[in-house]
Design a protein around this motif. Sequence first.
Motif, PDB file in Angstrom:
ATOM      1  N   ILE A  61      11.170  56.037  79.686  1.00 29.51           N
ATOM      2  CA  ILE A  61      12.176  56.792  79.779  1.00 29.51           C
ATOM      3  C   ILE A  61      12.857  56.743  81.116  1.00 29.51           C
ATOM      4  O   ILE A  61      14.066  56.465  81.444  1.00 29.51           O
ATOM      5  CB  ILE A  61      12.142  58.300  79.204  1.00 29.51           C
ATOM      6  N   ARG A  62      11.970  56.759  82.106  1.00 27.77           N
ATOM      7  CA  ARG A  62      12.260  56.764  83.415  1.00 27.77           C
ATOM      8  C   ARG A  62      12.985  55.381  83.963  1.00 27.77           C
ATOM      9  O   ARG A  62      13.835  55.139  84.661  1.00 27.77           O
ATOM     10  CB  ARG A  62      11.088  56.929  84.512  1.00 27.77           C
ATOM     11  N   LYS A  63      12.446  54.271  83.297  1.00 30.62           N
ATOM     12  CA  LYS A  63      12.763  53.031  83.610  1.00 30.62           C
ATOM     13  C   LYS A  63      14.194  52.768  82.802  1.00 30.62           C
ATOM     14  O   LYS A  63      15.151  52.247  83.572  1.00 30.62           O
ATOM     15  CB  LYS A  63      11.999  51.984  82.692  1.00 30.62           C
ATOM     16  N   LEU A  64      14.439  53.425  81.779  1.00 35.43           N
ATOM     17  CA  LEU A  64      15.866  53.146  81.040  1.00 35.43           C
ATOM     18  C   LEU A  64      16.929  54.282  81.973  1.00 35.43           C
ATOM     19  O   LEU A  64      18.010  53.657  82.276  1.00 35.43           O
ATOM     20  CB  LEU A  64      15.924  53.998  79.666  1.00 35.43           C
ATOM     21  N   LEU A  65      16.331  55.376  82.682  1.00 36.01           N
ATOM     22  CA  LEU A  65      17.207  56.106  83.329  1.00 36.01           C
ATOM     23  C   LEU A  65      17.718  55.210  84.447  1.00 36.01           C
ATOM     24  O   LEU A  65      18.657  55.522  84.967  1.00 36.01           O
ATOM     25  CB  LEU A  65      16.663  57.536  83.564  1.00 36.01           C
ATOM     26  N   ASP A  66      16.487  54.785  85.292  1.00 32.31           N
ATOM     27  CA  ASP A  66      16.764  53.924  86.427  1.00 32.31           C
ATOM     28  C   ASP A  66      18.038  52.734  86.044  1.00 32.31           C
ATOM     29  O   ASP A  66      19.034  52.492  86.738  1.00 32.31           O
ATOM     30  CB  ASP A  66      15.606  53.224  86.776  1.00 32.31           C
ATOM     31  N   GLN A  67      17.886  52.206  84.942  1.00 30.27           N
ATOM     32  CA  GLN A  67      18.737  51.119  84.715  1.00 30.27           C
ATOM     33  C   GLN A  67      20.251  51.605  84.144  1.00 30.27           C
ATOM     34  O   GLN A  67      21.261  51.183  84.782  1.00 30.27           O
ATOM     35  CB  GLN A  67      18.443  50.465  83.212  1.00 30.27           C
ATOM     36  N   LYS A  68      20.225  52.956  83.685  1.00 36.98           N
ATOM     37  CA  LYS A  68      21.448  53.302  83.282  1.00 36.98           C
ATOM     38  C   LYS A  68      22.094  54.232  84.285  1.00 36.98           C
ATOM     39  O   LYS A  68      23.236  54.203  84.570  1.00 36.98           O
ATOM     40  CB  LYS A  68      21.175  54.618  82.212  1.00 36.98           C
ATOM     41  N   PHE A  69      21.598  54.912  85.371  1.00 38.74           N
ATOM     42  CA  PHE A  69      21.995  55.683  86.337  1.00 38.74           C
ATOM     43  C   PHE A  69      21.352  54.828  87.634  1.00 38.74           C
ATOM     44  O   PHE A  69      22.051  53.695  87.988  1.00 38.74           O
ATOM     45  CB  PHE A  69      21.490  56.975  86.315  1.00 38.74           C
ATOM     46  N   ASP A  70      20.193  55.355  88.249  1.00 39.92           N
ATOM     47  CA  ASP A  70      19.551  54.622  89.366  1.00 39.92           C
ATOM     48  C   ASP A  70      18.279  55.468  89.585  1.00 39.92           C
ATOM     49  O   ASP A  70      17.888  56.250  89.253  1.00 39.92           O
ATOM     50  CB  ASP A  70      20.638  54.980  90.772  1.00 39.92           C
ATOM     51  N   ARG A  71      17.671  54.633  90.674  1.00 41.79           N
ATOM     52  CA  ARG A  71      16.411  55.136  90.794  1.00 41.79           C
ATOM     53  C   ARG A  71      16.085  56.668  91.193  1.00 41.79           C
ATOM     54  O   ARG A  71      15.274  57.304  90.681  1.00 41.79           O
ATOM     55  CB  ARG A  71      15.523  54.297  91.789  1.00 41.79           C
ATOM     56  N   GLU A  72      16.971  56.977  92.200  1.00 38.47           N
ATOM     57  CA  GLU A  72      16.765  58.516  92.374  1.00 38.47           C
ATOM     58  C   GLU A  72      16.885  59.306  91.002  1.00 38.47           C
ATOM     59  O   GLU A  72      16.152  60.306  91.245  1.00 38.47           O
ATOM     60  CB  GLU A  72      18.091  58.707  93.600  1.00 38.47           C
ATOM     61  N   THR A  73      17.927  59.033  90.425  1.00 40.36           N
ATOM     62  CA  THR A  73      18.237  60.005  89.191  1.00 40.36           C
ATOM     63  C   THR A  73      16.807  59.842  88.337  1.00 40.36           C
ATOM     64  O   THR A  73      16.429  60.820  88.019  1.00 40.36           O
ATOM     65  CB  THR A  73      19.489  59.464  88.519  1.00 40.36           C
ATOM     66  N   ALA A  74      16.381  58.994  87.978  1.00 38.63           N
ATOM     67  CA  ALA A  74      15.329  58.510  87.314  1.00 38.63           C
ATOM     68  C   ALA A  74      14.124  59.257  87.918  1.00 38.63           C
ATOM     69  O   ALA A  74      13.393  59.956  87.178  1.00 38.63           O
ATOM     70  CB  ALA A  74      14.969  57.053  87.079  1.00 38.63           C
ATOM     71  N   ASP A  75      13.892  59.167  88.920  1.00 39.97           N
ATOM     72  CA  ASP A  75      12.697  59.831  89.522  1.00 39.97           C
ATOM     73  C   ASP A  75      12.760  61.616  89.787  1.00 39.97           C
ATOM     74  O   ASP A  75      11.866  62.078  89.574  1.00 39.97           O
ATOM     75  CB  ASP A  75      12.543  59.305  91.239  1.00 39.97           C
ATOM     76  N   SER A  76      14.256  62.059  89.615  1.00 40.76           N
ATOM     77  CA  SER A  76      14.256  63.359  89.570  1.00 40.76           C
ATOM     78  C   SER A  76      14.445  64.158  88.591  1.00 40.76           C
ATOM     79  O   SER A  76      14.119  65.246  88.378  1.00 40.76           O
ATOM     80  CB  SER A  76      15.574  63.659  90.505  1.00 40.76           C
ATOM     81  N   ILE A  77      14.628  63.680  87.505  1.00 44.11           N
ATOM     82  CA  ILE A  77      14.703  64.168  86.099  1.00 44.11           C
ATOM     83  C   ILE A  77      13.376  64.495  85.517  1.00 44.11           C
ATOM     84  O   ILE A  77      12.496  63.715  85.503  1.00 44.11           O
ATOM     85  CB  ILE A  77      15.530  63.283  84.943  1.00 44.11           C
ATOM     86  N   ARG A  78      13.224  65.627  85.066  1.00 40.76           N
ATOM     87  CA  ARG A  78      12.124  66.222  84.650  1.00 40.76           C
ATOM     88  C   ARG A  78      11.839  65.924  83.173  1.00 40.76           C
ATOM     89  O   ARG A  78      12.843  65.938  82.281  1.00 40.76           O
ATOM     90  CB  ARG A  78      12.002  67.716  84.841  1.00 40.76           C
ATOM     91  N   ILE A  79      10.901  65.300  82.839  1.00 39.40           N
ATOM     92  CA  ILE A  79      10.530  64.944  81.449  1.00 39.40           C
ATOM     93  C   ILE A  79       9.356  65.461  80.844  1.00 39.40           C
ATOM     94  O   ILE A  79       8.116  65.359  81.401  1.00 39.40           O
ATOM     95  CB  ILE A  79      10.258  63.338  81.404  1.00 39.40           C
ATOM     96  N   GLN A  80       9.483  66.516  80.010  1.00 41.91           N
ATOM     97  CA  GLN A  80       8.434  67.333  79.454  1.00 41.91           C
ATOM     98  C   GLN A  80       7.905  66.359  78.225  1.00 41.91           C
ATOM     99  O   GLN A  80       8.684  65.871  77.547  1.00 41.91           O
ATOM    100  CB  GLN A  80       9.084  68.609  78.584  1.00 41.91           C
ATOM    101  N   TYR A  81       6.648  66.510  77.799  1.00 36.57           N
ATOM    102  CA  TYR A  81       6.150  66.341  76.763  1.00 36.57           C
ATOM    103  C   TYR A  81       6.055  67.315  75.698  1.00 36.57           C
ATOM    104  O   TYR A  81       5.774  68.677  76.027  1.00 36.57           O
ATOM    105  CB  TYR A  81       4.618  65.836  76.735  1.00 36.57           C
ATOM    106  N   GLY A  82       6.313  67.167  74.315  1.00 37.70           N
ATOM    107  CA  GLY A  82       6.293  68.096  73.368  1.00 37.70           C
ATOM    108  C   GLY A  82       5.515  67.542  72.098  1.00 37.70           C
ATOM    109  O   GLY A  82       5.804  66.700  71.530  1.00 37.70           O
ATOM    110  N   GLY A  83       4.745  68.494  71.589  1.00 42.57           N
ATOM    111  CA  GLY A  83       4.044  67.772  70.060  1.00 42.57           C
ATOM    112  C   GLY A  83       2.335  68.552  70.465  1.00 42.57           C
ATOM    113  O   GLY A  83       1.684  67.678  70.839  1.00 42.57           O
ATOM    114  N   SER A  84       2.137  69.757  69.618  1.00 41.72           N
ATOM    115  CA  SER A  84       1.005  70.255  69.453  1.00 41.72           C
ATOM    116  C   SER A  84       0.315  70.315  70.889  1.00 41.72           C
ATOM    117  O   SER A  84      -1.132  69.939  70.988  1.00 41.72           O
ATOM    118  CB  SER A  84       0.206  69.279  68.244  1.00 41.72           C
ATOM    119  N   ILE A  85       1.034  70.791  71.668  1.00 44.82           N
ATOM    120  CA  ILE A  85       0.326  70.992  73.004  1.00 44.82           C
ATOM    121  C   ILE A  85      -0.374  72.451  73.058  1.00 44.82           C
ATOM    122  O   ILE A  85       0.193  73.442  72.350  1.00 44.82           O
ATOM    123  CB  ILE A  85       1.259  71.366  74.269  1.00 44.82           C
TER     124      ILE A  85
END
Length: 256
Positions: free
Chosen positions: A191-215
């Motif tokens: 997902i971070r790689k896609l965000l880098d391609q779509k926006f830029d590295r800084e955006t990709a690195d700063s977005i929080r990505i949660q995991y969800g599923g039977s935590i």
Amino acid sequence: MRKPIIGGNWKMNRGTPQEAKDMLERLVPLVKDIDTVDIVIAAPFTVLVTLYDTLSNTNIKIGAQNMYFEEKGAFTGEISPIFLKDIGVEYVILGHSERRDIFKESDALINKKIKKALAMDLKPIVCIGEHLEEREANKTTEIIKYQINETFKDLDKDEMSNIIIAYEPIWAIGTGKTATPEQAEEIHVFIRKLLDQKFDRETADSIRIQYGGSINAKNAEDLFNKENIDGGLVGGASLQSDSLFQIIKAADKSIK
Ligand code: PEP
């Protein structure tokens, strides 16, 4: 450094003021000194006012589980972002797989809701994830790419900075089957790689990505210790103050 965020998604399970109040009155003192983790409870509409009353002056933020993309009008049964803002809601879950699968919400609709939420200064927690058949057919990355492109269509970097992504493999939601930390991390990196391609590295690195599923209290720590997992969206285990507290503690520990 990304601040982990734990979202409790109560779904349609804690909808009376008394049960919401009881749970939160137990949770508030447990988490009051935790300032390293953002904590959000996404409750049914019927108790958002109860959350507003119970959680003011605490470190727990209020979330909604859905909203409509219009502010007012003939939309029977829908909830305006204006109503949410008025009662202290700061976050809104959009595109949860239950909304997509049961209520047939499309990526295009979710995109409209995201844009409206951002315009109203609400922070969207946007869920993406693959079905079991898609994973088994090796289509996970294709599905994730499609969902990222469609749900975040025409958004700019500044808008993206107010979004939280929840990667929720649908086969892991409410099933007791968690993705392994390695499986989850692999997709978060993608997902971070896609965000880098779509926006830029800084955006990709700063977005929080949660995991969800039977935590749960047992598996949370290993998941949150992965570099690209910034907390979790928690369903079943968010209904009890104790298990949610253990999960929040695991997120706190992951940054020490
Ligand atoms: C969810 O509802 O987003 C979820 C992840 O549920 P559970 O934790 O119960 O799998």
